[in-house]
Design an enzyme around this catalytic site. Structure first.
Site, PDB file in Angstrom:
ATOM      1  N   GLY A  54       0.860  -1.193  -0.052  1.00  0.00           N
ATOM      2  CA  GLY A  54      -0.124  -0.033   0.192  1.00  0.00           C
ATOM      3  C   GLY A  54       0.899   1.210  -0.119  1.00  0.00           C
ATOM      4  O   GLY A  54       1.923   1.179   0.534  1.00  0.00           O
ATOM      5  N   SER A  55       0.163   2.331  -0.481  1.00  0.00           N
ATOM      6  CA  SER A  55       1.034   3.829  -0.439  1.00  0.00           C
ATOM      7  C   SER A  55       1.019   4.210   1.069  1.00  0.00           C
ATOM      8  O   SER A  55       0.207   3.597   1.946  1.00  0.00           O
ATOM      9  CB  SER A  55       0.190   4.595  -1.364  1.00  0.00           C
ATOM     10  OG  SER A  55       0.286   4.216  -2.539  1.00  0.00           O
ATOM     11  N   GLY A  56       1.736   5.158   1.181  1.00  0.00           N
ATOM     12  CA  GLY A  56       1.469   5.861   2.633  1.00  0.00           C
ATOM     13  C   GLY A  56       2.720   5.599   3.281  1.00  0.00           C
ATOM     14  O   GLY A  56       3.004   5.925   4.444  1.00  0.00           O
ATOM     15  N   HIS A  57       3.700   5.064   2.630  1.00  0.00           N
ATOM     16  CA  HIS A  57       4.992   4.383   3.513  1.00  0.00           C
ATOM     17  C   HIS A  57       6.233   4.896   3.064  1.00  0.00           C
ATOM     18  O   HIS A  57       7.233   4.376   3.253  1.00  0.00           O
ATOM     19  CB  HIS A  57       4.866   2.949   3.789  1.00  0.00           C
ATOM     20  CG  HIS A  57       3.672   2.335   4.327  1.00  0.00           C
ATOM     21  ND1 HIS A  57       3.382   2.733   5.632  1.00  0.00           N
ATOM     22  CD2 HIS A  57       2.720   1.672   3.854  1.00  0.00           C
ATOM     23  CE1 HIS A  57       2.230   1.930   5.829  1.00  0.00           C
ATOM     24  NE2 HIS A  57       1.691   1.366   4.773  1.00  0.00           N
ATOM     25  N   ASP A 110      -1.449  -8.513   0.450  1.00  0.00           N
ATOM     26  CA  ASP A 110      -0.170  -8.651  -0.557  1.00  0.00           C
ATOM     27  C   ASP A 110       0.094  -9.969  -0.724  1.00  0.00           C
ATOM     28  O   ASP A 110       0.338 -10.499  -1.890  1.00  0.00           O
ATOM     29  CB  ASP A 110       1.035  -7.944   0.238  1.00  0.00           C
ATOM     30  CG  ASP A 110       0.759  -6.520   0.558  1.00  0.00           C
ATOM     31  OD1 ASP A 110      -0.349  -5.981   0.282  1.00  0.00           O
ATOM     32  OD2 ASP A 110       1.802  -5.943   1.409  1.00  0.00           O
ATOM     33  N   HIS A 219       0.648   0.608  10.395  1.00  0.00           N
ATOM     34  CA  HIS A 219      -0.900   0.887  10.084  1.00  0.00           C
ATOM     35  C   HIS A 219      -1.941   1.334  11.078  1.00  0.00           C
ATOM     36  O   HIS A 219      -2.876   1.300  10.991  1.00  0.00           O
ATOM     37  CB  HIS A 219      -1.655  -0.049   9.054  1.00  0.00           C
ATOM     38  CG  HIS A 219      -0.899  -0.534   7.926  1.00  0.00           C
ATOM     39  ND1 HIS A 219      -0.058  -1.799   8.090  1.00  0.00           N
ATOM     40  CD2 HIS A 219      -0.491  -0.159   6.585  1.00  0.00           C
ATOM     41  CE1 HIS A 219       0.577  -1.790   6.810  1.00  0.00           C
ATOM     42  NE2 HIS A 219       0.105  -0.781   6.112  1.00  0.00           N
TER      43      HIS A 219
END
Length: 332
Positions: A54-57, A110, A219
């Site tokens: 996921g994005s955001g990392h 994932d 998260h």
């Protein structure tokens, strides 16, 4: 929480567009542009390494596509796994005929999509292998180590596997050293404040002013305890107390140490943490090799930090020192 954006639903795609404009050595692929690859394409004869998440990392995951590191990355929405079609596209882009290693964090979405992608491509004749990084000691007991999450230790495993592939390793050899690096790495994090997911506009979790969550995931997954924030040295001691026992470090050993900001915590505070970590390692007679202090795996504007330690042997240390270059990190 204020954010610099246009449409929250375009957050990921506009970020990817800007990233590739700023770093032309990267390109977008796939029907939705959610695959990041090296512009010069797969390297003939080299094992391809693909990741995703996921994005955001940032810089995890896509930020480590580069020389001596990863070949491609499948990108999901913020805190959401990538689509199976993007995993397939990323693997095809990384393949030069020598096989493809899937190397990613141990998260359910994932796992499912990468597993299906591998199954489909193996039918087409592609040789594949898979290594899931699971370094977060707070997420499961040692006896269930394969259930642990992958956090900042991913970066060290990327580096080791990428160097082995760049040196001409076979798919089996690259996968083996990635498993070895994963087995030698342990991490734990602390969180002081949440981040806000753009699409929802909501904080990822709530925490009282003055409190810390010890062991929280990237998260916002629950940690081990929550309570008043301790002094930096006390936090560092407790983080080491969770990480070091499983590594069995002894006097004379060598280790890589990564002190990572999960987003908002400044470098000054990271160095205060590292100061204590280095003191303890020195007291134990352990030599810290190539210490890394900075933003390597984040959760947007979340405040907090993580500590990763990898016990080194001669092979792992040599591979960590090999040259590498990506938009967010350079090793020379």
């Amino acid at each position: 929480m204020k954010k610099i954006l246009n449409d929250p639903n375009a957050y990921v795609d506009e970020m990817l567009e800007g990233l590739c404009l700023a770093h032309p050595e990267l390109q977008r692929r796939g029907d939705g542009g959610r695959v990041i690859v090296r512009s010069r394409g797969a390297v003939p004869g080299k094992v391809g390494i693909v990741t995703g998440g996921g994005s955001g990392h940032l810089p995890v995951f896509l930020g480590y596509v580069g020389e001596g590191l990863l070949d491609s990355c499948a990108v999901g929405n913020v805190f959401a796994g990538p689509r199976m079609d993007d995993c397939i596209e990323a693997m095809r882009a990384a393949d030069s005929g020598a096989g493809v290693l899937q190397l990613y964090g141990n998260y359910g979405g994932d796992r499912m999509n990468f597993d299906m992608a591998a199954e489909m491509l193996e039918f087409e004749g592609m040789a594949t292998a898979s290594v899931r990084v699971c370094d977060d000691v707070a997420s499961a007991p040692a006896a269930q180590g394969d259930k642990r999450r992958g956090v900042a230790g991913l970066v060290l495993v990327y580096k080791v596997a990428g160097a082995r592939a760049a040196a001409g390793g076979t798919l089996d050899q690259v996968a083996a050293v990635a498993r070895k690096a994963n087995a030698a790495c342990r991490s734990i994090g602390v969180a002081l404040s949440p981040c806000v997911v753009p699409e929802s506009g909501q904080a990822s979790f709530a925490i009282d002013e003055g409190d810390v969550e010890f062991g929280m995931g990237i998260h916002g997954e629950p940690g081990i305890w929550r309570g008043p924030l301790k002094h930096a040295d006390a936090l560092a001691d407790e983080m080491l107390a969770h990480v070091l026992p499983e590594l069995a470090l002894a006097a004379g050993d060598r280790a890589a140490v990564l002190v990572n900001s999960v987003g908002a915590t400044p470098a000054e505070e990271l160095y205060i943490l590292y100061r204590r970590v280095a003191q303890v390692m020195a007291e134990r007679g352990v030599t810290v090799v190539r210490p890394m202090v900075g933003r390597y795996a984040t959760s947007m504007e979340m405040a907090g930090a993580s500590l990763s330690v990898m016990k080194l042997d001669a092979e792992l240390e040599t591979l960590l020192a090999a040259p590498a270059e990506c938009p967010f990190w350079s090793v020379r």
